[in-house]
Enzyme design. Structure first.
Site, PDB file in Angstrom:
ATOM      1  N   LYS A   1       1.037  -1.247   0.226  1.00 38.12           N
ATOM      2  CA  LYS A   1      -0.125  -0.130   0.158  1.00 38.12           C
ATOM      3  C   LYS A   1       0.918   1.393   0.072  1.00 38.12           C
ATOM      4  CE  LYS A   1      -3.794   2.130   2.567  1.00 38.12           C
ATOM      5  NZ  LYS A   1      -5.015   1.644   3.521  1.00 38.12           N
TER       6      LYS A   1
ATOM      7  N   SER B   1     -10.136   1.370   3.364  1.00 39.37           N
ATOM      8  CA  SER B   1      -8.902   2.464   2.510  1.00 39.37           C
ATOM      9  C   SER B   1      -7.571   1.668   1.711  1.00 39.37           C
ATOM     10  CB  SER B   1      -7.944   3.301   3.306  1.00 39.37           C
ATOM     11  OG  SER B   1      -7.172   3.162   4.190  1.00 39.37           O
TER      12      SER B   1
ATOM     13  N   SER C   1     -10.433  -0.386   7.830  1.00 35.61           N
ATOM     14  CA  SER C   1      -9.672  -0.671   5.997  1.00 35.61           C
ATOM     15  C   SER C   1      -8.729  -1.639   5.168  1.00 35.61           C
ATOM     16  CB  SER C   1      -8.425   0.267   6.444  1.00 35.61           C
ATOM     17  OG  SER C   1      -8.736   1.417   5.888  1.00 35.61           O
TER      18      SER C   1
END
Length: 481
Positions: free
Chosen positions: A89, A164, A188
């Protein structure tokens, strides 16, 4: 929307698990170069639509794959994931790669040293494909970003990935290799898990070292199987002195034990009322109840768990996060603020008049939530619940309710375990009538990450075909998005 897929899963290299790839490398049936080539084919075909990557580096990945191939030929793999494709990420730093946090208004930091997670992956020989996208400051549960645009579900591009860890989720479900690392401060990792059918883990607080630890924040695996999640956790949980909150070193083992878990006599809580937020969709409730029955039928002692979070706790947490992001927003130049996603601008500006005493009250409320979570769950070996109260929503929506401001009304089941530091996983447990995935959350006592993953692994073997995803990875030679 079509019903959930049926038929044979893809057996091309891009669709294999990490454990399968490692076995194939060891036997000589497949090389890391061949595996990467197949994954790259899928990425090149699907990425224009899915939009999972912030920075894609297939050239660098090819160099790493060739080095891994040489190690396997010599019988000297660098670690348990040598040669396995991995994504990271974008808010987990990679040396030289800008970190904009999904936000078009931010001047990205360019780290000179990689984060602990990245260093552990590289030391173990993982082939890093690149950095995956996220929404603005990670404060949306969708793939909507002012910088990156919209990230879409491989199951159905009209649907959200969740967030997210949106890009990591799309990459995992879409066949961009088997191992992906996301971050989670309120759900997330697990929210993309439920809306993409994945097996994920938000580990115990401090289990995976971070270079920027924060209350509730964790990094963890996003995969298509519990055994892959355990494999990746064994790598990224290795200690790093930069995280002053990290747990003492612990040998988690590279894989889960071969012997199956015996769930007979396990005390399992069934949590179907978060006590706050959105109402629970009947289809989601039904799928979780069916999953709980699987445990009951195998001899676990499953009993209802009453709600322990309150609407006020959720409101206070939302306000605390808004004030935190407002400080980041205020640090931007006026013209840069205009580039922030309008939804996020409205979300932070709503607390412009909140004073310091209110923020301290919010913090005390978060500590009360932490205490309540531990007290409510301490008598159970596991707690089963929905991950989210609703199934996947349109990809263009920033939140499950669209563009309205409903605070954090969707995280009542997930966020308690961020605050308490307990491990919590997601695993697919069914599908809605129109084919959307439904996730089961499996949480455990703090530090018992392996126990949670063992339970998820057991459930994967017993959930039946009606709850098992057949991944939307095209067969070889059919790399159409």
């Amino acid at each position: 929307m079509p019903p959930h897929p049926s038929g044979r899963p893809s057996d091309r290299p891009a669709g294999l698990t990490a454990t399968d790839l490692v076995h194939a490398y060891a036997s000589g049936d497949l090389s890391p170069v061949e595996a990467l080539r197949d994954v790259a084919d899928v990425i090149c075909a699907r990425e224009p639509e899915l939009n999972a990557f912030w920075q894609l580096d297939l050239e660098g990945a090819a160099t790493a794959a060739r080095a891994s191939e040489g190690r396997w030929r010599r019988g000297e793999p660098a670690g348990p994931i040598d040669g396995v494709p991995v994504t990271i990420k974008e808010n987990l730093g990679r040396a030289g790669v800008p970190m904009p946090a999904g936000n078009a208004g931010v001047e990205p930091v360019v780290p000179t040293r990689s984060s602990p997670v990245v260093e552990r992956v590289e030391e173990s020989g993982g082939v890093i494909l690149g950095s995956t996208v996220m929404p603005d400051w990670g404060m949306l549960s969708s793939g909507v970003s002012s910088l990156h645009g919209i990230t879409r579900s491989p199951w159905n591009p009209a649907l959200t990935t969740g967030g997210s860890s949106s890009g990591a989720g799309a990459a995992a479900a879409g066949g961009y290799g088997p191992l992906h690392v996301g971050t989670d401060i309120g759900g997330s990792i697990r929210l993309p898990g439920t809306w993409l059918g994945l097996t994920t883990l938000k580990p115990s607080a401090g289990r995976v070292p971070l270079d920027t630890p924060y209350l509730g924040r964790a990094a963890g695996p996003m995969t298509r199987s519990a055994r892959d999640a355990a494999l990746l956790l064994s790598v990224i949980s290795r200690p790093d002195a930069r995280d002053w909150t990290s747990l003492p070193p612990s040998d988690l083992g590279a894989v889960l034990p071969a012997e199956p878990l015996d769930v007979r006599g396990l005390r399992v809580g069934l949590h179907l009322d978060a006590g706050c937020g959105l109402p629970l969709d009947p289809e989601v409730r039904s799928a979780v109840e069916v999953a709980a029955q699987v445990f009951t039928d195998a001899g676990a002692e499953v009993t209802p768990l009453d709600p322990f979070m309150t609407p006020q706790m959720l409101r206070d947490l939302d306000e605390f996060w808004r004030v935190r992001s407002l400080t980041d927003f205020d640090a931007l130049a006026p013209e840069a603020r205009e580039r922030v996603l309008p939804f996020i601008r409205r979300w932070v500006l709503a607390v412009r008049d909140v004073d310091g005493r209110s923020v301290l009250r919010d913090y005390a409320s978060i500590m009360a939530l932490q205490q309540a979570t531990v007290a409510a769950t301490e008598s159970y070996d596991l707690v089963l619940s929905p991950v989210a109260p609703v199934a996947a929503f349109p990809a263009e929506w920033p939140m499950p309710w669209g563009d309205r401001d409903e605070g954090m009304a969707h995280i009542g089941f997930t966020v308690p375990y961020n605050m308490s530091g307990q491990p919590a996983a997601s695993v697919n447990c069914g599908f809605t009538a129109d084919g959307r995935t439904i996730g089961l959350q499996v949480s455990g006592r703090r530090f018992d990450d392996v126990g949670v993953l063992r339970a998820v692994d057991w459930y994967e073997q017993h959930r039946g075909t009606a709850a098992t995803p057949v991944w939307p990875i095209p067969p070889t030679g059919d790399d159409r998005a």
